[in-house]
Enzyme design. Structure first.
Site, PDB file in Angstrom:
ATOM      1  N   THR A 163       0.911  -1.218   0.169  1.00 54.32           N
ATOM      2  CA  THR A 163       0.031   0.055   0.018  1.00 54.32           C
ATOM      3  C   THR A 163       0.973   1.016  -0.129  1.00 54.32           C
ATOM      4  OG1 THR A 163      -1.633  -1.000   1.047  1.00 54.32           O
ATOM      5  CG2 THR A 163      -1.581   1.177   1.526  1.00 54.32           C
ATOM      6  N   ARG A 190     -13.635  -7.755  -0.810  1.00 54.42           N
ATOM      7  CA  ARG A 190     -12.945  -7.543   0.434  1.00 54.42           C
ATOM      8  C   ARG A 190     -12.439  -6.275   0.733  1.00 54.42           C
ATOM      9  NH1 ARG A 190      -7.148  -5.885   1.690  1.00 54.42           N
ATOM     10  NH2 ARG A 190      -6.846  -6.310   3.886  1.00 54.42           N
ATOM     11  N   VAL A 191     -12.815  -5.382   1.978  1.00 53.96           N
ATOM     12  CA  VAL A 191     -12.415  -4.172   1.883  1.00 53.96           C
ATOM     13  C   VAL A 191     -11.333  -4.248   3.331  1.00 53.96           C
ATOM     14  CG1 VAL A 191     -12.920  -1.821   2.625  1.00 53.96           C
ATOM     15  CG2 VAL A 191     -14.435  -3.075   1.284  1.00 53.96           C
ATOM     16  N   GLY A 192     -10.095  -3.842   3.134  1.00 53.49           N
ATOM     17  CA  GLY A 192      -9.053  -3.907   4.345  1.00 53.49           C
ATOM     18  C   GLY A 192      -9.192  -2.451   5.237  1.00 53.49           C
ATOM     19  N   ASP A 193      -7.979  -2.124   5.669  1.00 53.91           N
ATOM     20  CA  ASP A 193      -7.849  -0.937   6.628  1.00 53.91           C
ATOM     21  C   ASP A 193      -7.962   0.359   5.697  1.00 53.91           C
ATOM     22  OD1 ASP A 193      -5.453  -1.719   5.423  1.00 53.91           O
ATOM     23  OD2 ASP A 193      -4.608  -0.039   6.577  1.00 53.91           O
ATOM     24  N   THR A 212       0.294   0.992   6.807  1.00 51.63           N
ATOM     25  CA  THR A 212       0.459  -0.162   5.586  1.00 51.63           C
ATOM     26  C   THR A 212       0.535  -1.281   6.385  1.00 51.63           C
ATOM     27  OG1 THR A 212       1.798  -0.998   4.019  1.00 51.63           O
ATOM     28  CG2 THR A 212       2.781   0.693   5.470  1.00 51.63           C
ATOM     29  N   GLY A 213       0.296  -2.328   5.876  1.00 47.99           N
ATOM     30  CA  GLY A 213       0.692  -3.912   6.248  1.00 47.99           C
ATOM     31  C   GLY A 213      -0.540  -4.665   6.160  1.00 47.99           C
ATOM     32  N   GLY A 215      -3.738  -5.555   6.723  1.00 51.93           N
ATOM     33  CA  GLY A 215      -5.176  -4.600   6.973  1.00 51.93           C
ATOM     34  C   GLY A 215      -6.084  -5.016   7.952  1.00 51.93           C
TER      35      GLY A 215
END
Lengths: 281, 281
Positions: A163, A190-193, A212-213, A215
């Protein structure tokens, strides 16, 4: 303008080539901008068009073979916008800016976000696949034998970071932005952070942060909010970043990195992954 | 099992009838459950099927005339799941539980979340319209003359709350859940605070919180995270709720309410709206 940018937590900095110079160019483009909002958008836009990062062109692929992008941004005065699950949108950060500037909302999802982008003249139906993406996707074969098999496959293969993000300030105004192609082989939708306020991005009058990382783990810790909370307590940016990642490392198993900048341009970054490339201006 | 439930911030408690008794039944169903996770799902499911609340049946309608539901849940041990932008899904909280229990993710969006629900036997294509919803929708005429006009219309008409939520604990384990039909006349695809971790819901080992009200403002304040942070500092639940809403009221213009419960069953609630109905068991 003070600017800090990151190119994601996790990857070997030597592979692929060109990442360090792209980050420097992104920071430089941000530094030349007219406002902190313009700065973080300019920096992130540059990285979205650089195929070595997992945002825009070069993004990760979801389990159904589709690339979907997410982004979020916020200012120190509390304006915020984000967009998620957008197929074919290279400059997700531009859609986040439209949500922030032109709607009463903070997050718009899916095909509706793509339609919103198109209405504002942001290119959609963009081919985000690179040669490297095609090679990686060709190495795997997602099962087509039902959701249970697919979920097991997602759990096994799911991963990858990179990211991108930026924080900028002109000494009075703060802006932060994060953009991503998600994580490799995530379940479709899927939705991450990244587009979740307080997780992938956060800003207040004290300063801003971009995460970042991994999520899901970052979201569980509302990582960007935690980093900015430290700034609000009067902590310097480097200590704020260090404390945020130290707390994350105790609580979760995944990788994470964060960049932090206070309103007066004090910058810091920290990560628990193999590497995280950062550039400042 | 200790349980606290809310029926949303904003509405006149006398209109429509039956809300207070439905909340008491929801709390009672939660109290009889086998675990905190089962408790918050049982309580929220009950309210999703009660047409007087803006969740499940009776949900708000987006600008394109479609009802879409969102929900999120989390446990004190850091498991989390949420789902957003789902047309035709009455029990959004069940989809959030599937995301939490059966995927490596914390948020799944749109038609993909609906497909996931269907794969796990959760009814989809449910008619969520009530007589009251039809009457309200019939009173307005969204412009069909392009996005600019539609955005102006959304800004003018956008509003309404009555999200539902619950927090439960058995003295050792905590769970929280929030479910909504969004806000009336939001732009299609709009996602508010409810499925965003730390905004509409949050839990840690100290306790849990569920938020309601003006979703965009709640998200900007990561309201549920702030409430749980106060619990983590050793504050009692009522003071945690009061402080969270007092800080919100200084920072934002919208309405908000929050319910808070510590791991040992200490409960509190606060709101800056005309009313917020709560029931405890």
């Amino acid at each position: 303008m003070d600017v800090i940018v990151h190119g994601g937590a996790g990857s070997d900095p030597a592979d692929p080539e060109g990442r360090a110079s792209a980050l420097e160019k992104a920071a430089s483009r941000g530094a030349d901008a007219a406002s902190p909002v313009d700065a973080v958008v300019a920096a992130v836009r540059w990285l979205e068009s650089t195929p070595q990062f997992n945002a825009g062109v070069g993004s990760a692929v979801q389990s159904d073979g589709t690339i979907r992008t997410d982004a979020g941004m916020m200012t120190g005065s509390g304006s915020a916008g984000a967009a998620c699950s957008m197929p074919g949108v290279e400059h997700a950060i531009e859609v986040a800016r439209v949500v922030m500037a032109s709607t009463p909302h903070v997050l718009v999802s899916g095909e509706h976000a793509v339609d919103l982008a198109a209405s504002f003249g942001i290119p959609t139906r963009v081919d985000l696949w690179t040669e490297r993406t095609r090679e990686r996707w060709a190495e795997v074969e997602p099962p087509m034998t039902g959701l249970e098999d697919q979920l097991a496959w997602v759990r096994e293969h799911f991963g990858g970071h990179d990211t991108v993000g930026a924080v900028a300030t002109d000494g009075e105004r703060v802006a932060t932005a994060t953009s991503t192609g998600g994580r490799w082989f995530a379940l479709a939708g899927r939705v991450g952070d990244v587009p979740q306020i307080g997780s992938g991005f956060y800003a207040s009058e004290a300063g801003g942060a971009s995460a970042t990382g991994a999520g899901e783990d970052i979201a569980r810790e509302t990582l960007a909010r935690e980093a900015v909370s430290h700034l609000e307590d009067g902590t310097d940016a480097q200590t704020a970043a260090d404390r945020t990642i130290a707390d994350f490392d105790v609580a979760r198993t995944g990788d994470a990195g964060v960049i932090v900048m206070s309103v007066d341009g004090d910058a810091g970054s920290a990560y628990n992954s193999e590497s995280m490339q950062v550039a400042t201006e």
